[in-house]
Write a protein that holds these residues in place. Structure first.
Motif, PDB file in Angstrom:
ATOM      1  N   ALA A   2      17.381  45.919  11.155  1.00 45.12           N
ATOM      2  CA  ALA A   2      15.835  46.133  10.689  1.00 45.12           C
ATOM      3  C   ALA A   2      15.840  45.299   9.262  1.00 45.12           C
ATOM      4  CB  ALA A   2      15.321  47.523  10.504  1.00 45.12           C
ATOM      5  N   HIS A   3      14.639  44.551   9.035  1.00 48.03           N
ATOM      6  CA  HIS A   3      14.606  43.916   7.722  1.00 48.03           C
ATOM      7  C   HIS A   3      13.057  44.415   7.273  1.00 48.03           C
ATOM      8  CE1 HIS A   3      17.450  41.389   9.913  1.00 48.03           C
ATOM      9  NE2 HIS A   3      17.739  40.926   8.460  1.00 48.03           N
ATOM     10  N   PHE A   4      12.929  44.225   6.004  1.00 43.24           N
ATOM     11  CA  PHE A   4      11.910  44.608   5.359  1.00 43.24           C
ATOM     12  C   PHE A   4      11.723  43.860   3.953  1.00 43.24           C
ATOM     13  CE2 PHE A   4      14.762  46.906   2.532  1.00 43.24           C
ATOM     14  CZ  PHE A   4      14.469  46.954   1.710  1.00 43.24           C
ATOM     15  N   GLN A   5      10.268  43.986   3.627  1.00 49.13           N
ATOM     16  CA  GLN A   5      10.110  43.133   2.325  1.00 49.13           C
ATOM     17  C   GLN A   5       9.053  44.029   1.597  1.00 49.13           C
ATOM     18  OE1 GLN A   5      10.564  42.198  -0.755  1.00 49.13           O
ATOM     19  NE2 GLN A   5      11.172  40.096  -0.141  1.00 49.13           N
ATOM     20  N   VAL A  16       8.773  43.031  -4.906  1.00 50.12           N
ATOM     21  CA  VAL A  16       9.368  44.163  -5.909  1.00 50.12           C
ATOM     22  C   VAL A  16      10.530  43.715  -6.425  1.00 50.12           C
ATOM     23  CG1 VAL A  16       9.467  46.554  -6.146  1.00 50.12           C
ATOM     24  CG2 VAL A  16       7.457  45.793  -5.174  1.00 50.12           C
ATOM     25  N   LEU A  17      11.497  43.420  -5.485  1.00 48.24           N
ATOM     26  CA  LEU A  17      12.658  43.267  -5.870  1.00 48.24           C
ATOM     27  C   LEU A  17      12.879  41.765  -6.538  1.00 48.24           C
ATOM     28  CD1 LEU A  17      15.650  44.209  -5.975  1.00 48.24           C
ATOM     29  CD2 LEU A  17      16.126  43.474  -3.751  1.00 48.24           C
ATOM     30  N   ALA A  18      13.365  41.554  -7.699  1.00 47.82           N
ATOM     31  CA  ALA A  18      13.347  40.394  -8.329  1.00 47.82           C
ATOM     32  C   ALA A  18      14.307  39.310  -7.532  1.00 47.82           C
ATOM     33  CB  ALA A  18      13.672  40.178  -9.781  1.00 47.82           C
ATOM     34  N   GLY A  22       9.593  35.631  -0.760  1.00 48.67           N
ATOM     35  CA  GLY A  22       9.629  34.979   0.517  1.00 48.67           C
ATOM     36  C   GLY A  22      10.754  35.192   1.499  1.00 48.67           C
ATOM     37  N   THR A  23      11.542  36.372   1.211  1.00 52.33           N
ATOM     38  CA  THR A  23      12.827  36.370   1.934  1.00 52.33           C
ATOM     39  C   THR A  23      12.750  37.962   2.679  1.00 52.33           C
ATOM     40  OG1 THR A  23      14.446  37.112   0.365  1.00 52.33           O
ATOM     41  CG2 THR A  23      14.062  34.785   0.762  1.00 52.33           C
TER      42      THR A  23
END
Length: 146
Positions: A2-5, A16-18, A22-23
């Motif tokens: 699983a992936h998230f952003q 949120v995560l510097a 876009g990834t």
């Protein structure tokens, strides 16, 4: 697998995560999860809100998300660009919402958690309709929240 952003948004949308804009982040990677949660805890609400910018950022992800979980306190106060006035009517907020929804064109389910604020009477109905139209869901706390 699983992936998230995780994006925050006010007048603009940003990861949120510097460095992750876009990834996709990996849910199985502790550093990605801890980094996103830690960064989120450092944020404080400020400025207006542009749901248009949030949905535009989500749409740019490749592959596109299969779900969006939106946590919000009501209808947006801005559209695609900064308004010329410091106040916004309820009718204008609804128009900003409608413009934002067009960005996704109903292709991504939007699951909204609405933490309502007083004076935003049309928010619940608008986000509920978005859930129906996008095949997402809608939740809001009880009337005595908080």
């Amino acid at each position: 697998s699983a992936h998230f952003q995780l994006y925050s948004f006010n007048t603009a949308a940003q990861a949120v995560l510097a460095g992750s804009d876009g990834t996709w982040l990996q849910a199985a990677t502790q550093a990605d999860v801890d980094g996103a949660v830690s960064a989120l805890r450092q944020l404080a609400p400020q400025g207006g809100t542009s749901l248009y910018q949030a949905f535009a950022a989500a749409k740019k992800l490749s592959p596109q998300p299969d779900n969006i979980i939106l946590v919000t306190d009501g209808l947006p106060t801005q559209g695609r660009s900064k308004p010329g006035s410091t106040t916004v009517s309820p009718e204008r907020r609804l128009k900003h919402f409608e413009q934002a929804v067009k960005v996704l064109a109903g292709k991504i389910p939007v699951n909204t958690i609405l933490l309502p604020m007083e004076g935003d009477a049309w928010a619940a109905a608008a986000f509920w309709q978005l859930a129906i139209n996008s095949r997402g869901s809608f939740m809001t706390p009880s009337r005595d929240w908080p």
